[in-house]
Design a protein around this motif. Structure first.
Motif: not given
Length: 219
Positions: A3-6, A185-190
């Motif tokens: 999650x942190x990497x995303x 997209x990555x921020x939303x996924x996180x």
């Protein structure tokens, strides 16, 4: 991916896109020369088959097809992971569209004058390329396989290239679009990690070794 990497990868991608956009506004000479050279090159490459390919990509990556059909189609695939993953996919696409329009209206960059098709306001970033990047990231979270990564990357590259073939975008617009779409997209996924975090990969499937990172263990 955790999650942190995303989260930090997504934030970094968006930040880079904003920096590039700011340079275009404040110091255009640093980027415009590259954009103009690429646009001239695309004009020389242009041929009926290549334009036909770009027009197909234009349909697939924008308008009602990209705004309605693609998100709903990917959301249906998301049901394989449950309704939460499906809803997360829709949020990813919506957030990408909002982010793109926000940056477009903040910068108001003019499109190339020799564009082959009519387009909406704002050249930077490319909405088609952002949609492609958001799609690639969403599919990777649903199906975390090497094939998904390769296919998604090729799709983003093809979409960005097609936009410059039509001279509807500058080269830097497509880079900014990929960064904004993928980063959002990555921020939303996180943020929605418990809903959309990478699914466990079956042993021997080739995507990750047994005992590798799963949604339950990656925090």
């Amino acid at each position: 991916m955790t999650r942190r990497i995303a989260l930090w990868t997504g934030v970094a991608a968006i930040a880079i896109a904003v920096v590039v956009g700011s340079l275009i506004v404040l110091h255009p000479g640093l980027i415009v020369s590259l954009d103009e050279a690429w646009n001239v090159e695309m004009g020389e490459w242009r041929s009926p088959p290549l334009v036909a390919f770009a027009l197909v990509m234009n349909f697939l990556g924008g308008g009602w097809f990209a705004v309605v059909v693609v998100p709903l189609g990917v959301a249906l695939l998301g049901l394989l992971r449950g309704w939460r993953a499906s809803v997360s996919v829709l949020v990813v696409f919506l957030a990408s569209v909002v982010a793109v329009q926000l940056v477009k209206h903040l910068l108001g960059r003019a499109r190339p004058v020799d564009l082959l098709i009519a387009s909406d306001f704002g050249s930077y970033p490319s909405g088609h390329t952002a949609n492609a990047a958001a799609l690639a990231v969403a599919l990777w979270f649903l199906f975390p396989r090497i094939a998904t990564v390769i296919g998604g990357a090729l799709w983003v590259i093809a979409m960005g290239f097609s936009r410059t073939v039509l001279s509807v975008h500058w080269f830097s617009d497509t880079v900014g679009g990929a960064l904004v779409g993928g980063g959002t997209a990555l921020v939303v996924a996180a943020v929605l990690w418990r809903w959309v975090g990478p699914a466990p990969i079956p042993e021997g499937d080739g995507g990750a070794p047994p005992g590798g990172t799963t949604r339950a263990s990656a925090r």
